[in-house]
Design a protein around this motif. Structure first.
Motif: not given
Length: 899
Positions: A867-891
């Motif tokens: 929506g129009l909430d900039p705080a929500l739009a800036a949240l980090p995203v872990l895209r499916k499907p993912f790997t163990l390194p990509s999960l660690t980087q997203a965390l």
């Protein structure tokens, strides 16, 4: 002049009023006489008619009485006689009651008609009594007749029995001669038959003398039968048997002859009564007829008097009207003669004006009387006539312009009479309907359409359904209609496709005319087909996105578990595990392309040098197409850069090259080119980069090219392709802000052009040292995902990384846990099923803890849903499907555990 005319008018008005008053008096008198005649004569006439009907009804009942053949009908006739007698009495009283108001009442007739009516009624009652007596006697005679008929029937039976018993008799005479006993028995039977016949003959006689003769024959036969029976007793026949055989005949008395005698006397009495009734009925009817004639004569006399009075009134009115008319004519002649002389000059001026002399002077304009006003009015009329002439000239010019516009319209137009006959048609009509010659005035509208139908290839109705020619030619002329004619051959403007003409038949509401309009809708139909294709692509994209999302969940669970297994191996993963990982990653890439086609996959655009990318994959492309196909590069060094996802663009080019390879089964060449170019409908050429893949293969037919971008459409044999390559290219390029165009002809190859927005290059940044692998401390993580496999696999992976995990499947469970237990990180999917959303959980958690780290796990691009909430739009995203390194980087990107 006005005073004289006023006096003449007043005099004429007074004379008219006098005539009207006299006429009104005369008409009132005539109306009074007519009303008096109607009030006096009509009731008497009606009563006389009713009296005549009642008299005739009473007289008509006599034949009914005579023909009655049973007691119940005779009783009903007697009741009806009483009713008709009452009707006659009431009709007589009603007549004399109505006649009492007459100036000359018919009083002497009352007693005479009443006496005759009573006599007729008395005779009719006597007739009823006589008929009742006859019916009673007839019943008694029929009973006697049945008795003798039964005795006659039994006689033959007993005779047979007596003959059979004759041989057993014991009398002295019988023993000597048995035949004598049989003969004596036969003679007795013959005598008994004569006795019965003599008795039954009484029913057929019609005169008293015949009754006496029949009775004498009966007595003679009775005596003879008695002697015969005595002889049989002497012969030894049983007395009991003889009694049963002949007793009923010998003991019967002569009552039947008395009954028949009484019946003949009663019939003679009834005949006399009927004759008297007929005479008295005739006298009654004659008296009533005479009374009616006297009433009619009196009514005619009253009517003649009324007519005489009306005629006198008419003569008086005519004489008075003639006198008044003569006086009025004399006055009018005198006045009109003077007035006509003064009007002559004005009428002469009007005649000159009518002949075209609009400058003629008008006389008597200065007069102050009516003549002067008439002259001034004529002067105004002259000026208005001049204005109308000028207006007519303008209308003529406008009509000429309208006619020119009508004849030069792009649409075909024709005007018909209500009967369907042509009044006028513009030249465009014949061209649009492909008529062999221009239509002529008087042509029938169905004939014009029939000529167009003969030259058409296909006919459709308003709903674009195929119809027959008869559906058009039998259409009623009073009803509007709309059809489509498709004609064979090329279009007049040289465009693709067959010409399509829409024909409208429109009767005007008032029924004065009907209009036949034709318009070329070929271009509009082409645009509509393109619109439907775009809508179909959008719908398929949505459907593909839903399927890809579900497969993303499956692949997430598969890849997560495979990575966990691979991470548990001390050495390199075994081949089977490695092959499984590679297959799962290829499936993930395919799902990513599907999401790109559905425009639900978040792209990772970067500023990319188009020519460098093509050079980078050219060697791979040459290996992919094989040795029989040559790859040519025709790259414009000035094309520069574009903002696009490099991996997706590489995939798109590979798909296009592989499709071109399949179109070259016997070898050929494929050319990759770049230009600064754009289609006409995308604006100026400078902002666009065109990447084209062109082959020298077999090309595509128009039908195949129209469906080339459809998902799962392929011309390859089963197993040769999925039909998703070109459709995913369409989705990726459209999501990147560009467009795709295809040009192909059978036997001349195919060219697919990708158009992308052109971007200016930026200065390269200094190379940075590679960042070390991020370290994330152990966290308390709330994991929310509605898919059980994904939730369990992701939970195992987080536990493997050393975190404490609480897994929830629904929005309600997650909110309840957040309210009861503090967590370090919220990791949630966005689509939770059953209309639940991860955004609701995020907003609720952030409302309670604005600093709570959040990681979004999804296969979609989450930015439109934020929506129009900039705080929500800036949240980090872990895209499916993912790997163990990509999960660690997203965390690590969430910053959890560092506060």
């Amino acid at each position: 002049m006005r005073t004289k005319l006023l006096v003449a008018f007043m005099g004429s008005s007074l004379l008219t009023l006098a005539i009207a008053a006299i006429g009104w008096v005369a008409l009132t008198q005539a109306e009074r006489v007519t009303d008096q005649l109607s009030q006096q004569a009509m009731p008497v006439m009606s009563a006389a008619v009713a009296l005549a009907d009642a008299s005739a009804g009473l007289a008509a009942i006599a034949p009914v009485i005579v023909t009655a053949d049973a007691a119940p009908p005779l009783a009903r006739i007697a009741d009806e006689l009483s009713e008709r007698e009452g009707d006659l009495r009431r009709s007589l009283e009603g007549f004399f009651a109505a006649d009492s108001a007459s100036p000359t009442p018919s009083g002497p007739w009352r007693d005479r008609i009443s006496g005759t009516a009573q006599d007729v009624a008395g005779e009719l009652r006597s007739l009823v009594r006589a008929r009742r007596t006859i019916l009673d006697l007839r019943i008694r005679m029929l009973q006697q007749k049945d008795l003798y008929t039964s005795a006659k029937s039994n006689l033959a039976l007993w005779q047979t029995k007596l003959v059979q018993s004759a041989s057993g008799l014991r009398g002295p005479a019988t023993a000597a001669d048995p035949a004598a006993a049989v003969l004596a028995l036969g003679l007795a039977a013959e005598e008994a038959a004569r006795l019965v016949n003599a008795t039954l003959s009484a029913f057929a006689v019609d005169h008293l003398n015949d009754i006496e003769q029949a009775e004498a024959a009966y007595v003679t036969s009775s005596v003879a039968l008695t002697g015969r029976v005595a002889r049989l007793l002497d012969l030894g026949f049983p007395a009991e048997t003889l009694e049963k055989a002949f007793g009923a005949l010998t003991s019967t008395h002569t009552e039947i002859f008395d009954l028949r005698r009484e019946m003949l006397l009663a019939e003679q009495t009834m005949g006399g009564t009927l004759a008297r009734t007929a005479r008295q009925s005739a006298a009654l009817i004659e008296q009533v007829s005479a009374l009616t004639q006297s009433v009619q004569a009196r009514a005619r006399a009253d009517s003649a008097a009324a007519i005489t009075a009306q005629r006198s009134s008419k003569i008086s009115m005519l004489l008075l009207g003639a006198g008044c008319a003569s006086l009025a004519a004399f006055a009018c002649f005198t006045l009109v003669r003077r007035l006509a002389h003064r009007l002559h000059a004005i009428t002469a001026a009007m005649a000159r004006l009518a002949s075209g002399d609009r400058d003629t002077p008008v006389p008597a304009v200065s007069r102050t009387d009516e003549i002067g006003r008439l002259a001034r009015a004529f002067s105004v009329f002259r000026d208005q006539a001049q204005e109308r002439v000028e207006l007519l000239e303008k209308v003529t010019e406008q009509s000429r312009l309208v006619r020119a516009l009508f004849d030069n319209l792009d649409e075909g137009l024709a005007i018909f009479t209500p009967g369907g006959r042509l009044l006028h048609a513009n030249p465009r009509l014949a061209a649009l309907l492909h008529l062999p010659e221009p239509p002529q005035e008087g042509d029938d509208w169905r004939g014009l359409l029939a000529a167009a139908i003969d030259r058409s290839a296909r006919l459709c109705n308003a709903g674009r359904q195929l119809i027959l020619a008869d559906d058009i030619l039998t259409h009623p002329a009073q009803a509007p209609g709309r059809w489509e004619f498709t004609f064979p051959g090329p279009r007049a403007d040289g465009g693709p496709g067959e010409p399509i003409v829409e024909v409208h038949w429109t009767p005007l509401p008032r029924g004065d005319f009907a209009i036949l309009a034709c318009m070329d809708v070929t271009e509009r139909r082409s645009i509509e087909r393109q619109l439907r294709q775009a809508q179909k692509m959008e719908a398929i994209g949505r459907f593909t996105g839903v399927i890809a999302h579900d497969f993303n969940n499956f692949l997430t669970a598969i890849l997560t578990n495979l990575h966990l297994l691979a991470d548990q191996e001390a050495e390199a993963p075994p081949p089977r595990l490695r092959r499984a990982l590679e297959a799962a990653e290829r499936g993930a890439a395919m799902i990513a392309r599907l999401l790109v086609f559905a425009r639900n996959q978040a792209l990772q655009p970067e500023l990319l040098a188009v020519n460098d990318l093509i050079h980078g994959i050219s060697e791979f492309l040459e290996l992919s197409v094989g040795p029989d196909i040559r790859i040519h590069l025709d790259l414009d060094p000035a094309v520069g850069h574009t903002l696009v996802d490099a991996g997706q663009l590489e995939s798109a080019l590979v798909n296009l090259v592989l499709n071109a390879r399949d179109a070259l089964p016997e070898g050929g060449s494929i050319t990759l080119s770049t230009r600064i170019q754009a289609p006409d409908d995308l604006g100026p050429a400078d902002p666009w980069v065109c990447l084209a893949v062109e082959d020298t293969g077999s090309g595509m037919t128009p039908d195949v090219m129209a469906r080339a971008a459809d998902p799962f459409f392929t011309t390859k044999p089963p197993g040769g392709g999925t039909g998703l390559g070109l459709s995913m290219v369409y989705g990726f390029i459209g999501q990147s802000g560009g467009d795709v165009r295809i040009a192909s002809e059978p036997g001349r190859g195919t060219r697919v052009s990708l158009f992308l927005p052109r971007r200016k290059p930026v200065e390269p940044l200094a190379a940075a040292h590679p960042a070390p692998e991020p370290m994330v401390p152990p966290l308390a993580i709330l994991l929310v995902d509605d898919d059980t496999a994904v939730r369990e696999a992701l939970g195992d992976m987080l536990t493997h990384l050393g975190h404490r995990v609480t897994a929830c499947a629904t929005e309600a469970e997650a909110l309840a846990h957040l309210a009861a237990t503090p967590v370090d990180l919220l990791l949630t999917d966005l689509l939770l099923g059953d209309a639940q959303s991860g955004w609701t959980i995020i907003r609720t958690a952030r409302a309670a803890r604005p600093d709570l780290p959040v990681l979004v796990c999804t296969g979609y691009d989450p930015s439109p849903q934020a929506g129009l909430d900039p705080a929500l739009a800036a949240l980090p995203v872990l895209r499916k499907p993912f790997t163990l390194p990509s999960l660690t980087q997203a965390l690590a990107a969430t910053g959890a555990g560092r506060r």
